[in-house]
Scaffold this motif. Structure first.
Motif, short mmCIF file in Angstrom:
data_model
loop_
_atom_site.label_atom_id
_atom_site.label_comp_id
_atom_site.label_asym_id
_atom_site.label_seq_id
_atom_site.Cartn_x
_atom_site.Cartn_y
_atom_site.Cartn_z
N ARG A 104 0.83 -1.21 0.00
CA ARG A 104 0.00 0.00 0.00
C ARG A 104 0.86 1.26 0.00
O ARG A 104 0.55 2.23 -0.68
N GLU A 108 -0.02 3.48 -3.03
CA GLU A 108 -0.77 4.68 -2.69
C GLU A 108 0.11 5.92 -2.75
O GLU A 108 -0.38 7.02 -3.02
N ASP A 150 -11.96 6.39 6.48
CA ASP A 150 -10.52 6.24 6.23
C ASP A 150 -10.30 5.48 4.91
O ASP A 150 -9.50 5.90 4.06
N HIS A 154 -8.74 7.02 1.14
CA HIS A 154 -7.63 6.47 0.36
C HIS A 154 -8.08 6.04 -1.03
O HIS A 154 -7.35 6.24 -2.01
N TYR A 174 -8.73 -3.32 -0.57
CA TYR A 174 -9.44 -2.67 0.52
C TYR A 174 -10.64 -3.49 0.99
O TYR A 174 -11.02 -3.41 2.17
N HIS A 202 -4.01 12.24 7.80
CA HIS A 202 -4.90 12.42 6.66
C HIS A 202 -5.00 13.90 6.28
O HIS A 202 -5.10 14.23 5.09
N VAL A 221 1.80 10.18 2.44
CA VAL A 221 1.25 8.81 2.43
C VAL A 221 2.24 7.84 3.05
O VAL A 221 1.87 6.98 3.86
N HIS A 224 2.29 8.19 6.80
CA HIS A 224 1.06 7.64 7.37
C HIS A 224 1.15 6.12 7.49
O HIS A 224 0.86 5.54 8.55
#
Length: 255
Positions: A104, A108, A150, A154, A174, A202, A221, A224
């Motif tokens: 991810r 992402e 959340d 994304h 997801y 975020h 990202v 996070h």
């Protein structure tokens, strides 16, 4: 000569291509119910026979599914992304969890970088709207809504990157996350300080996207998901320690 007679496209073919495009772009989602036949024919400006022909074609190819008495729905085309045996392996091996987070982080991060460059103003407005909803949900004691948003946040970034293959692949990933295959997100969101940190992260991602800062979006990202990985590691350690703490308590209480 490599030419053929130009023929007028059947109306049903136009309907098929439009619905295909909506599914491909992720606008029509798995499990989503289509409008009634009358409403759909009016919206698309076609006769009901043409519409029925198009819907039947899409059903025959597995993109739509008809449920008696309920209507026509977008088929669960994501369900076959991973074989059940592989999903079971994911759920029972810790290394899959951290490989998932690493995956991810890479995908992402790339999506956020692309979105900062390629997203339309409307794409960015969608991301901002979801973050605003997260801010509201953050004030609730039950974290369920915030955890759902959340995932929506994304996925909105991935949609804004305008890469169709990435979109459908990450939607499938997801879905497994929502089903708790990789880890139980509700545990993470129950911790107030963790919820605060996640919301701040975020906000940072959104700020970089709204500023159209590709490097900043990718870095936000990465930060996070590095935090998510560390939080999970800490939680696993705490869970293991608690097992031994209970054993010590039982031993001491029985002396």
């Amino acid at each position: 000569m490599p030419f053929e007679t130009v023929q007028q496209e059947k109306l049903s073919h136009g309907v098929v291509r439009q619905i295909e495009g909506l599914i491909l772009r992720g606008i029509l989602r798995p499990g989503e119910r289509l409008p009634s036949e009358r409403e759909l024919s009016e919206r698309m400006g076609v006769s009901r026979p043409s519409l029925r022909e198009a819907l039947q074609d899409l059903q025959d190819r597995g993109l739509l599914a008809s449920r008696a008495g309920a209507g026509v729905f977008v088929a669960d085309v994501l369900g076959s992304a991973f074989a059940p045996a592989l999903v079971t392996l994911f759920a029972t091996h810790d290394e899959a969890v951290f490989d998932y987070i690493s995956f991810r982080r890479d995908m992402e991060g790339l999506a956020a970088e692309r979105a900062a460059r390629m997203a339309s103003d409307t794409d960015l407005a969608v991301i901002q709207t979801i973050l605003d909803k997260m801010e509201t949900a953050h004030g609730k004691r039950n974290p369920a809504d915030e955890a759902q948003l959340d995932a929506d946040f994304h996925l909105a970034i991935i949609e804004a990157s305008h890469n169709i293959v990435m979109l459908h692949m990450m939607r499938s990933m997801y879905q497994l996350l929502r089903e708790g295959v990789f880890y139980n997100r509700s545990i993470m969101f129950k911790q107030r300080m963790t919820r605060e940190n996640l919301l701040d992260q975020h906000r940072a991602i959104n700020s970089a996207l709204q500023a159209r800062d590709p490097d900043g979006a990718r870095a936000a990202v990465a930060a996070h998901l590095d935090y998510v990985a560390k939080a999970l590691t800490d939680q696993q350690k705490a869970d293991r320690n608690e097992v031994f703490a209970k054993k010590r308590f039982e031993h001491e209480a029985g002396r």
